[in-house]
Structure formats: C-alpha cells, structure tokens
Design a protein around this motif. Sequence first.
Motif, short mmCIF file in Angstrom:
data_model
loop_
_atom_site.label_atom_id
_atom_site.label_comp_id
_atom_site.label_asym_id
_atom_site.label_seq_id
_atom_site.Cartn_x
_atom_site.Cartn_y
_atom_site.Cartn_z
N PRO A 73 -0.50 -2.51 -1.67
CA PRO A 73 0.30 -2.35 -0.45
C PRO A 73 1.09 -1.05 -0.46
O PRO A 73 1.57 -0.60 -1.51
CB PRO A 73 1.24 -3.57 -0.49
CG PRO A 73 0.55 -4.55 -1.37
CD PRO A 73 -0.19 -3.73 -2.40
N ARG A 74 1.23 -0.46 0.70
CA ARG A 74 2.09 0.72 0.82
C ARG A 74 3.54 0.27 0.73
O ARG A 74 3.87 -0.86 1.11
CB ARG A 74 1.81 1.41 2.16
CG ARG A 74 0.40 2.00 2.20
CD ARG A 74 0.00 2.42 3.59
NE ARG A 74 -1.38 2.89 3.60
CZ ARG A 74 -2.11 3.03 4.68
NH1 ARG A 74 -1.60 2.72 5.85
NH2 ARG A 74 -3.35 3.46 4.61
N PRO A 75 4.42 1.13 0.25
CA PRO A 75 5.81 0.72 0.00
C PRO A 75 6.51 0.08 1.20
O PRO A 75 7.29 -0.87 1.01
CB PRO A 75 6.49 2.03 -0.41
CG PRO A 75 5.39 2.81 -1.05
CD PRO A 75 4.15 2.49 -0.27
N TRP A 76 6.21 0.52 2.43
CA TRP A 76 6.89 -0.06 3.58
C TRP A 76 6.54 -1.53 3.77
O TRP A 76 7.32 -2.29 4.34
CB TRP A 76 6.59 0.73 4.86
CG TRP A 76 5.16 0.65 5.32
CD1 TRP A 76 4.15 1.52 5.00
CD2 TRP A 76 4.56 -0.34 6.18
NE1 TRP A 76 2.97 1.14 5.60
CE2 TRP A 76 3.19 0.00 6.33
CE3 TRP A 76 5.05 -1.48 6.83
CZ2 TRP A 76 2.32 -0.75 7.10
CZ3 TRP A 76 4.17 -2.23 7.60
CH2 TRP A 76 2.82 -1.86 7.73
N MET A 77 5.39 -1.95 3.26
CA MET A 77 4.98 -3.34 3.41
C MET A 77 5.81 -4.29 2.57
O MET A 77 5.83 -5.50 2.82
CB MET A 77 3.49 -3.50 3.07
CG MET A 77 2.55 -2.88 4.07
SD MET A 77 0.82 -3.17 3.66
CE MET A 77 0.69 -4.94 3.85
N TYR A 78 6.49 -3.76 1.54
CA TYR A 78 7.32 -4.62 0.71
C TYR A 78 8.47 -5.23 1.51
O TYR A 78 8.97 -6.31 1.18
CB TYR A 78 7.91 -3.83 -0.46
CG TYR A 78 6.89 -3.35 -1.48
CD1 TYR A 78 5.73 -4.07 -1.72
CD2 TYR A 78 7.12 -2.20 -2.22
CE1 TYR A 78 4.81 -3.64 -2.66
CE2 TYR A 78 6.21 -1.76 -3.18
CZ TYR A 78 5.05 -2.48 -3.39
OH TYR A 78 4.15 -2.05 -4.33
N ASP A 79 8.92 -4.53 2.55
CA ASP A 79 10.04 -5.01 3.36
C ASP A 79 9.51 -5.94 4.45
O ASP A 79 8.90 -5.49 5.43
CB ASP A 79 10.77 -3.81 3.99
CG ASP A 79 12.07 -4.22 4.67
OD1 ASP A 79 12.27 -5.43 4.92
OD2 ASP A 79 12.87 -3.32 4.99
N ILE A 80 9.73 -7.23 4.28
CA ILE A 80 9.21 -8.22 5.22
C ILE A 80 9.74 -7.98 6.63
O ILE A 80 9.05 -8.25 7.63
CB ILE A 80 9.57 -9.66 4.77
CG1 ILE A 80 8.97 -9.93 3.38
CG2 ILE A 80 9.06 -10.69 5.76
CD1 ILE A 80 7.47 -9.87 3.32
N LYS A 81 10.95 -7.43 6.74
CA LYS A 81 11.52 -7.17 8.07
C LYS A 81 10.74 -6.09 8.82
O LYS A 81 10.78 -6.02 10.04
CB LYS A 81 12.99 -6.76 7.93
CG LYS A 81 13.91 -7.85 7.42
CD LYS A 81 15.35 -7.38 7.36
CE LYS A 81 16.29 -8.50 6.91
NZ LYS A 81 15.97 -8.95 5.54
N LYS A 82 10.04 -5.24 8.07
CA LYS A 82 9.25 -4.18 8.70
C LYS A 82 7.77 -4.54 8.84
O LYS A 82 7.10 -4.06 9.75
CB LYS A 82 9.38 -2.88 7.89
CG LYS A 82 10.76 -2.25 7.94
CD LYS A 82 10.78 -0.96 7.15
CE LYS A 82 12.16 -0.30 7.20
NZ LYS A 82 12.20 0.95 6.38
N SER A 83 7.27 -5.36 7.92
CA SER A 83 5.84 -5.64 7.91
C SER A 83 5.48 -7.05 8.37
O SER A 83 4.32 -7.31 8.70
CB SER A 83 5.30 -5.43 6.49
OG SER A 83 5.78 -6.45 5.62
N ASN A 84 6.44 -7.97 8.33
CA ASN A 84 6.18 -9.40 8.56
C ASN A 84 5.29 -9.99 7.48
O ASN A 84 4.78 -11.10 7.63
CB ASN A 84 5.59 -9.65 9.94
CG ASN A 84 6.65 -10.01 10.96
OD1 ASN A 84 7.77 -10.36 10.61
ND2 ASN A 84 6.31 -9.95 12.24
N VAL A 131 -2.63 2.26 17.68
CA VAL A 131 -2.81 1.89 16.27
C VAL A 131 -1.65 2.46 15.45
O VAL A 131 -1.82 2.87 14.30
CB VAL A 131 -4.17 2.39 15.74
CG1 VAL A 131 -4.60 1.55 14.53
CG2 VAL A 131 -5.25 2.30 16.80
N ALA A 132 -0.49 2.49 16.07
CA ALA A 132 0.74 2.94 15.40
C ALA A 132 1.29 1.79 14.56
O ALA A 132 0.79 0.65 14.63
CB ALA A 132 1.76 3.37 16.45
N PRO A 133 2.32 2.04 13.72
CA PRO A 133 2.96 0.94 12.99
C PRO A 133 3.39 -0.18 13.93
O PRO A 133 3.81 0.07 15.07
CB PRO A 133 4.15 1.63 12.32
CG PRO A 133 3.71 3.03 12.15
CD PRO A 133 2.88 3.35 13.36
#
Length: 341
Positions: free
Chosen positions: A163-174, A76-78
């Motif tokens: 959303p958590r800030p990392w989710m804003y980056d589509i390359k990281k969150s899809n 259940v990691a990123p």
Amino acid sequence: MEAEKILKVCLIGCGRAGMIHARNYKNKIENARITAVADAVEEAAKAAAEELGVEKCFSDYKEILSDPEIDAVIVVAPTNLHKQIVIDCAAAGKHIFCEKPMAMTVEECDEMIAACDRYKVKLQIGFMRRFDASFREAKRLVEEGAIGELVQIHSNTRGPSKPRPWMYDIKKSNGILAEVNSHDIDAVRWMAGSDIETVYAVAGNFRNPEAEADYPDYYDSVLMSGTLKSGVHFCIDGAAYVQYGYDSKMELIGTKGKIQVGRSEKEHVHCTTVEQGTATPFVNSWMTLFIDAYLAEDISFVNAVLNDTPVEVSGVDGRMAVAAVEAGNRSITEKEIIKVR
C-alpha cells in the motif's frame, strides 16, 4: 449527410487506472477520442499528453470546464477529490465516468447523484467486473436458474502491491474495504440482484507493521460477512500486499449447484520439470486480468452518452458500495453487526 458524432473526452487523473481508460479512448473505441488530460502533478499530465498525442494538458481540471469541445470526463483522481470534481463537471454539462470508490461517504455520493440529475448528465461508476465476459456469463447462469435458488456468495480480492503511505490513514482511504474490495461488494449486489442489509467485519494489520505506530486503525486483511435483503448470505475476504499475485475469484452456491468464476493462472500453461515439479505463472495485476473488461465498460459509457440510454453501472450502484464500506469499517471498530444505510 450529418457527420457522425465523436465524443471528446478529458482524463482527470493520469495514474495507472486512468491511463488504461485513456489508451482505450486513444484508438480502440469508435466514436470517441481522448482530447485532453489533467492531473495535479504537472509531470504526470505532461507525460500522459505526450503518450496520447493530445495538445490540451492541464494541472487544474477546472480549466476544461468552460471548453465546449470536451463532452465528457473520466475521473480517476484520489477518492477524496471525486465529489467536487464530479459536481463541477456536471454543472459544466460534462458527462462523467467516475472510477471506484465513488466517494468517501454516502452523503458525498448523494450530492454527486443529485448534481448529475440536476444538470442532466450521465454518471457511470467504474465497476469493470460487470463487463468481464466470465462474470457476465456467471450472472446469466444465476438468472436462468442453472444452480437453483441462490443461497451464498463468496468473493475475494487480494492484491500483491505494498500500500502507498496515504492508504494507511483510514480517514483518507476508507481502508482495504474501499480500495480493494469495492469490486467484490458491487459484484455481490449485482449477482444477487439485491442490496446488502447487514454486515459484520473483522480486520488486522499483518504485513505492514511500520504503519502500526502512526495508524493503529490500518488493516491489510479483512473478512466481511453479511446478509442481503433477499436473504442471500455473503462473505468477502480482502488483502493487500499478499505478494504472490493478484487473486480475484467468486463462488456462487445455489440449492442445485455452484458456479465458480475468476482465474489465477497468467496463462493456461502448466510446465512440469524434474527440478521444479509443475508450475503455472500467477496473474500479477488487475490491469492484465481485466483489460478486456475495462475496454467493454468504456464502450458502454460512450454508447450511453451518444445514444442517450441509461448507463449500466449507476451512481446508486456506487453509493451502495460506499454504504457497505462505511458499515464494514464501523463493524471493525465497534465489533458489532451493522445495518447498511
């Protein structure tokens, strides 16, 4: 008499979803126990270990790979870490339950499936709606022809949290299609018994304007429609930060009727007063709405490992959801109908 086998499991990733699984394994599942935890955030790992009463606690999951007492892992990691974790655990002979989204790309999914096949370990993907009693009953009714021939499927998931800030980056969150609507995509395929053939999607950022400058591609609202190979049409709508509650429903339309599945009421209680009229508490989290489904899917995984039977949700199921997410994100950018690969 031979002692009954107890499946010993390590949790990799001690966040909210991970702890739901871990608490199930602590005392709710026969023949399985949580015996170790790992999280890159040391404080999270220690807190989980203390709550669960386990001694094995690591900040690097690789420390469990050579432990012969650990039979299986819950990943259940990123999402961007799933591929390597799954491949490493497969090579170490650990059976794997991997939460959705399975991976970032179809190619990563294919590598994960190949590794699990090569080392002969189970791989189950965490699509818990397949284990929800209401969704299972809807599936049964579709299969027995209760509404005639299936024609359309409408599915939505809208989450209340910012959303958590990392989710804003589509390359990281899809994007929301992956983080929120993977469940809808899988449920559409499962209900129809058919893969998705084409998709068309539109999206926009309506609730998180602070993300626009640095992440112009970010979207918190999406509509994706398309056609399955069986000819059934579908439409998925997803949103993040709706704030009013957790909203997950599906409608299946056939030639002779329709099925509606999912609920929004927190309890089946309606309170009517002079001052406020009629009020019904809304479901506020996926963690409460699908709590029984999480337990059922964990039990299913344990049974598949101990009995050496096929898992109910395979790596291929996870791969097909990722393929639809990729196609949907391409459609948003290119403004065209995209064929799912």
